[in-house]
Structures are given as C-alpha cells and as structure tokens.
Design an enzyme around this catalytic site. Sequence first.
Site, PDB file in Angstrom:
ATOM      1  N   GLU A  15     -40.696  50.050  83.196  1.00  0.00           N
ATOM      2  CA  GLU A  15     -41.419  51.300  82.973  1.00  0.00           C
ATOM      3  C   GLU A  15     -42.885  50.924  82.825  1.00  0.00           C
ATOM      4  O   GLU A  15     -43.215  49.890  82.221  1.00  0.00           O
ATOM      5  CB  GLU A  15     -40.906  52.030  81.734  1.00  0.00           C
ATOM      6  CG  GLU A  15     -39.419  52.391  81.789  1.00  0.00           C
ATOM      7  CD  GLU A  15     -39.032  53.245  82.976  1.00  0.00           C
ATOM      8  OE1 GLU A  15     -39.880  54.036  83.442  1.00  0.00           O
ATOM      9  OE2 GLU A  15     -37.891  53.120  83.441  1.00  0.00           O
ATOM     10  N   HIS A 153     -34.893  56.532  83.257  1.00  0.00           N
ATOM     11  CA  HIS A 153     -36.309  56.228  83.039  1.00  0.00           C
ATOM     12  C   HIS A 153     -36.554  55.475  81.737  1.00  0.00           C
ATOM     13  O   HIS A 153     -37.688  55.419  81.260  1.00  0.00           O
ATOM     14  CB  HIS A 153     -37.197  57.482  83.128  1.00  0.00           C
ATOM     15  CG  HIS A 153     -36.977  58.267  84.385  1.00  0.00           C
ATOM     16  ND1 HIS A 153     -37.082  57.700  85.646  1.00  0.00           N
ATOM     17  CD2 HIS A 153     -36.624  59.561  84.582  1.00  0.00           C
ATOM     18  CE1 HIS A 153     -36.812  58.623  86.554  1.00  0.00           C
ATOM     19  NE2 HIS A 153     -36.530  59.748  85.937  1.00  0.00           N
TER      20      HIS A 153
END
Length: 209
Positions: A15, A153
């Site tokens: 990320e 995510h």
Amino acid sequence: MQRSSADSLVVLDFETTGLSPQYGDRAIEIGAVLLEQGKIVDRFQRLMNPGFRISPFIESYTGITNEMLTREPRCEEVMEDFSGFIAGRNIVAHNASFDRKFLDAELKRVHKVFAGECCCSLLVSRRVYQEAPNHKLQTLVSHAGIPETGTFHRALADAEMTAHLWMSMLNRIRQQYGIQQLFLDELGKLSKLGKLYAHSYLSDLAGCR
C-alpha cells in the site's frame, strides 16, 4: 541453471501514498506470505512511516490513517527487515509492475537489490480465467470461489488472497492439462502470450512432460 517451482515463492503487496515512486510516492504498508509447495508457511506485515502526511483519499482507500503511521518505523527500517524475508526467493504480485516499482525504489534507499524472478498474477489470470468479468483481485477472488481473508486494500490480506488465487490458477492448469510440476518461468511466458495462444502453449507443455 535450476528452475524455480511456481508454488514456492513470496507473494507480496504494497500500500502506498500514490502511484509512482518516481514522483516521490512512498510505501506505507508491506504484506507478504511465503509459499512452500503451495502452502502458506510464513507471513510478513508492517506499516511504515513515509515521512510525510498521506492524503485523505489514501486514508479512505486503505483505511490506514496518518495517526496510525506516526507511531510506525520509517520505510528504511522496515525494508531492511523485508529484504531478509525475500532473500533468495522469487516473487508474485497482482499487477506486479506496480509493486515491483515500489520494491525496487524502497530497497534502493537501503542499498539493497532484489535479484529474483518476478511474475504477475494479474497477467496470468487473463490467460487462465479468460471468462472472468474483469481481472481485479476482488473480482477474481469471488470468481474463483476463494474465501476473503481480510479487508481488500490492506497489504497482508491482499497478499494472502493473491496467494490463494495463484494456487487456484496453478491447480486449474494441473487439472485441465495434467501438468503436475509447473515452473515460474513457464507462468511468466504464459502471462506474455496473447489469449488465443494460451491453450496451445499449455497443451504443448503437457506434451513435453
């Protein structure tokens, strides 16, 4: 040269603060799982402080907040540790060109280089799951009937689900073509073929076994 098995490697996910380290973006989380003969045997997950505030969009997209990151070590410290986790391994990532850019950029800051092979599960999925509505990770997890192991995510959850997707693709090839031993370079070649040539390529591999 000894060939590398496709089911023993590290599956990773970053990320980040944005799309490109070339324009100053940094990693904010790394998640990875180690596969040995198709089984997850180890995990690595760390948040990391990029040294500046992340945007509200990234906070919303990942669920990672500025407050969370202020307590975490700098990227350089985390990447020193992670370089040991991937040493001597090959890697897979979903949309690997993105993750590889950040891997190389963050390792360069600590004077490290990744020397293994890298394969993209997204490109392979376009050849193995041609019937899928699209080839985003979330869509493929649903399409292949893979259990969700966490929140999309977030790096470790994405890495784990990518690992399960990767193994589902290897198993589909094994079942459809009778190829028990698959090598990473073969999946790399498959990922670069036009979709019309995937079947003949895998059939030829089966004929050579």
